[in-house]
Design an enzyme around this catalytic site. Structure first.
Site, PDB file in Angstrom:
ATOM      1  N   ASP A  37      40.361  36.754  32.240  1.00 23.55           N
ATOM      2  CA  ASP A  37      40.335  38.214  32.174  1.00 23.55           C
ATOM      3  C   ASP A  37      39.493  38.629  30.973  1.00 23.55           C
ATOM      4  OD1 ASP A  37      42.569  40.372  33.572  1.00 23.55           O
ATOM      5  OD2 ASP A  37      41.317  41.120  31.922  1.00 23.55           O
ATOM      6  N   ASP A  56      34.019  37.630  31.330  1.00 28.52           N
ATOM      7  CA  ASP A  56      33.512  38.951  31.727  1.00 28.52           C
ATOM      8  C   ASP A  56      32.773  38.715  33.035  1.00 28.52           C
ATOM      9  OD1 ASP A  56      32.223  41.294  32.227  1.00 28.52           O
ATOM     10  OD2 ASP A  56      31.169  41.410  30.296  1.00 28.52           O
ATOM     11  N   TYR A 147      32.223  52.789  45.032  1.00 29.24           N
ATOM     12  CA  TYR A 147      33.256  51.768  45.271  1.00 29.24           C
ATOM     13  C   TYR A 147      33.217  51.307  46.728  1.00 29.24           C
ATOM     14  CZ  TYR A 147      37.973  49.681  44.698  1.00 29.24           C
ATOM     15  OH  TYR A 147      39.069  48.834  44.628  1.00 29.24           O
ATOM     16  N   LYS A 151      32.522  47.333  47.490  1.00 26.44           N
ATOM     17  CA  LYS A 151      33.501  46.507  48.202  1.00 26.44           C
ATOM     18  C   LYS A 151      32.981  46.088  49.581  1.00 26.44           C
ATOM     19  CE  LYS A 151      36.853  46.253  45.132  1.00 26.44           C
ATOM     20  NZ  LYS A 151      37.188  44.987  44.456  1.00 26.44           N
ATOM     21  N   SER A 182      49.808  49.464  40.747  1.00 25.01           N
ATOM     22  CA  SER A 182      49.399  48.513  39.715  1.00 25.01           C
ATOM     23  C   SER A 182      49.018  49.349  38.498  1.00 25.01           C
ATOM     24  CB  SER A 182      48.198  47.679  40.196  1.00 25.01           C
ATOM     25  OG  SER A 182      47.005  48.431  40.131  1.00 25.01           O
TER      26      SER A 182
HETATM   27  N1  NAD Z   1      45.740  48.294  43.273  1.00 24.75           N
HETATM   28  C1  NAD Z   1      45.171  48.718  44.382  1.00 24.75           C
HETATM   29  O1  NAD Z   1      45.694  49.612  45.068  1.00 24.75           O
HETATM   30  C2  NAD Z   1      43.873  48.122  44.861  1.00 24.75           C
HETATM   31  C3  NAD Z   1      43.402  48.522  46.132  1.00 24.75           C
HETATM   32  C4  NAD Z   1      42.215  47.968  46.613  1.00 24.75           C
HETATM   33  C5  NAD Z   1      41.540  47.031  45.864  1.00 24.75           C
HETATM   34  N2  NAD Z   1      42.004  46.684  44.621  1.00 24.75           N
HETATM   35  C6  NAD Z   1      41.219  45.689  43.889  1.00 24.75           C
HETATM   36  O2  NAD Z   1      42.102  44.689  43.413  1.00 24.75           O
HETATM   37  C7  NAD Z   1      41.572  44.113  42.222  1.00 24.75           C
HETATM   38  C8  NAD Z   1      42.634  44.139  41.144  1.00 24.75           C
HETATM   39  O3  NAD Z   1      43.055  45.474  40.984  1.00 24.75           O
HETATM   40  P1  NAD Z   1      44.397  45.857  40.213  1.00 24.75           P
HETATM   41  O4  NAD Z   1      45.004  46.992  40.936  1.00 24.75           O
HETATM   42  O5  NAD Z   1      45.182  44.650  39.934  1.00 24.75           O
HETATM   43  O6  NAD Z   1      43.739  46.441  38.869  1.00 24.75           O
HETATM   44  P2  NAD Z   1      44.123  46.237  37.331  1.00 24.75           P
HETATM   45  O7  NAD Z   1      43.275  47.195  36.590  1.00 24.75           O
HETATM   46  O8  NAD Z   1      45.592  46.279  37.146  1.00 24.75           O
HETATM   47  O9  NAD Z   1      43.654  44.738  37.027  1.00 24.75           O
HETATM   48  C9  NAD Z   1      42.303  44.414  36.954  1.00 24.75           C
HETATM   49  C10 NAD Z   1      42.121  43.339  35.915  1.00 24.75           C
HETATM   50  O10 NAD Z   1      40.731  43.020  35.874  1.00 24.75           O
HETATM   51  C11 NAD Z   1      40.345  42.921  34.525  1.00 24.75           C
HETATM   52  N3  NAD Z   1      38.906  43.205  34.376  1.00 24.75           N
HETATM   53  C12 NAD Z   1      38.291  44.397  34.420  1.00 24.75           C
HETATM   54  N4  NAD Z   1      36.986  44.257  34.209  1.00 24.75           N
HETATM   55  C13 NAD Z   1      36.762  42.928  34.043  1.00 24.75           C
HETATM   56  C14 NAD Z   1      35.617  42.155  33.782  1.00 24.75           C
HETATM   57  N5  NAD Z   1      34.403  42.715  33.648  1.00 24.75           N
HETATM   58  N6  NAD Z   1      35.752  40.819  33.680  1.00 24.75           N
HETATM   59  C15 NAD Z   1      36.971  40.237  33.809  1.00 24.75           C
HETATM   60  N7  NAD Z   1      38.095  40.924  34.029  1.00 24.75           N
HETATM   61  C16 NAD Z   1      38.001  42.256  34.156  1.00 24.75           C
HETATM   62  C17 NAD Z   1      41.197  43.929  33.783  1.00 24.75           C
HETATM   63  O11 NAD Z   1      41.288  43.648  32.383  1.00 24.75           O
HETATM   64  C18 NAD Z   1      42.539  43.799  34.515  1.00 24.75           C
HETATM   65  O12 NAD Z   1      43.364  42.826  33.910  1.00 24.75           O
HETATM   66  C19 NAD Z   1      40.311  44.906  41.903  1.00 24.75           C
HETATM   67  O13 NAD Z   1      39.183  44.213  42.424  1.00 24.75           O
HETATM   68  C20 NAD Z   1      40.518  46.206  42.660  1.00 24.75           C
HETATM   69  O14 NAD Z   1      39.288  46.819  42.958  1.00 24.75           O
HETATM   70  C21 NAD Z   1      43.152  47.213  44.123  1.00 24.75           C
END
Ligand code: NAD
Length: 265
Positions: A37, A56, A147, A151, A182
């Site tokens: 992360d 990153d 987005y 995606k 989340s």
């Molecule tokens: N939660 C939802 O409803 C949802 C829906 C559709 C898709 N997603 C996708 O699921 C994935 C996770 O989402 P989430 O809800 O757990 O979000 P979140 O923000 O809780 O977690 C994302 C994590 O990614 C890390 N991160 C951000 N930029 C980064 C980088 N450049 N390099 C490494 N790490 C990085 C953050 O520090 C965080 O720990 C994402 O790809 C998001 O687009 C989430």
């Protein structure tokens, strides 16, 4: 069944949210897990029994280095989850800034691309790669323009990698979460409000609703599935729920049924 004993897993964005829930699930199933992360995940990793490595995902060097370090610490990987992502979602395509568009692509698309490009060299044959896409890859909302694009590209990359890595038995699939509470998707947010009205199941998802799907796609039980996009969205992407139709037609003065189309006899 669904054992991940003796499997090594690498997860990006694993310090919180979906990535963390998946890491905990994999550990419970017997896997050894590296969470990576951009935020410090040292304490989280210690708590759940994983190893933390900084990453990153917008940097190819950083992704390649983290994968190499993970292999040095665990041995060859069996499961790679390209999950890190997120976006500032606030603009239609004609209002979007180039800066935000590029940033959204870097985090959500480039991050997956780098994982797909460098991950296989650090993996055993017959492994599993899982990319986190989104319902937004296939369901368009005007303000989600960047987005949506980022995606959707993840789905194309998933299919390309599935075709090229099949000869090694490495499967590549995408999971498309709908709305799951989340840190970046608050239960009190607008999207969750809409989800409760529009998704046929009438509620947002929990992280536990997703973790089992990531588990299945990592486990031997899914060994003949590759290149697929698995929606975990409470049915939101299917179409119009009765509750949504009712809400949208409050102002319709006619009878509230669709009736016949054409000659039904
Ligand atoms: N939660 C939802 O409803 C949802 C829906 C559709 C898709 N997603 C996708 O699921 C994935 C996770 O989402 P989430 O809800 O757990 O979000 P979140 O923000 O809780 O977690 C994302 C994590 O990614 C890390 N991160 C951000 N930029 C980064 C980088 N450049 N390099 C490494 N790490 C990085 C953050 O520090 C965080 O720990 C994402 O790809 C998001 O687009 C989430």
């Amino acid at each position: 069944m669904f054992s991940l004993q003796s499997k090594n897993a690498f997860i990006t964005g694993g310090a919180r949210g979906i990535g963390l829930a998946v890491a905990e699930r994999y550990i419970a199933a017997g896997a050894k897990v590296v969470i990576t992360d951009i935020a410090d995940g040292t304490d989280v990793a210690a708590r759940i029994g994983a190893i933390y490595l900084p990453i990153d995902v917008t940097s190819e060097d950083s992704v390649a280095t983290a994968l190499q370090s993970a292999e040095q610490q665990l041995g060859k990987l069996d499961i790679v989850v390209n999950n890190a992502g997120g976006a500032l979602i606030d603009a239609t395509v004609e209002n979007e800034t180039n800066e935000n568009y590029q940033k959204t692509l870097r985090i959500n698309t480039d991050g997956v691309f780098f994982g797909l490009k460098h991950g296989p060299a650090h993996m055993n044959d017959d492994g599993s790669i899982i990319n986190t896409a989104s319902l937004a890859a296939v369901y368009t909302v005007a303000e989600y323009a960047s987005y949506n694009a980022a995606k959707a590209a993840v789905l194309a990359l998933t299919r390309s990698a599935a075709v090229s890595l099949g000869s090694r038995g490495i499967r590549v699939n995408a999971i498309l979460p709908g709305t799951h509470t989340s840190p970046s998707q608050p239960a009190a947010g607008l999207e969750t409000h809409l989800c409760r009205k529009l998704a046929p199941l009438g509620k947002e998802g929990k992280l536990a609703d997703l973790a089992g799907v990531y588990h299945f796609l990592a486990a031997p039980e899914s060994s003949y599935i590759t290149g697929q996009s698995v929606l975990v969205d409470g049915g939101w992407g299917l179409g119009l729920s009765p509750a949504a139709a009712e809400a949208l037609t409050q102002d319709f003065a006619g009878e509230h049924h669709f009736g016949y189309t054409g000659d039904f006899t």
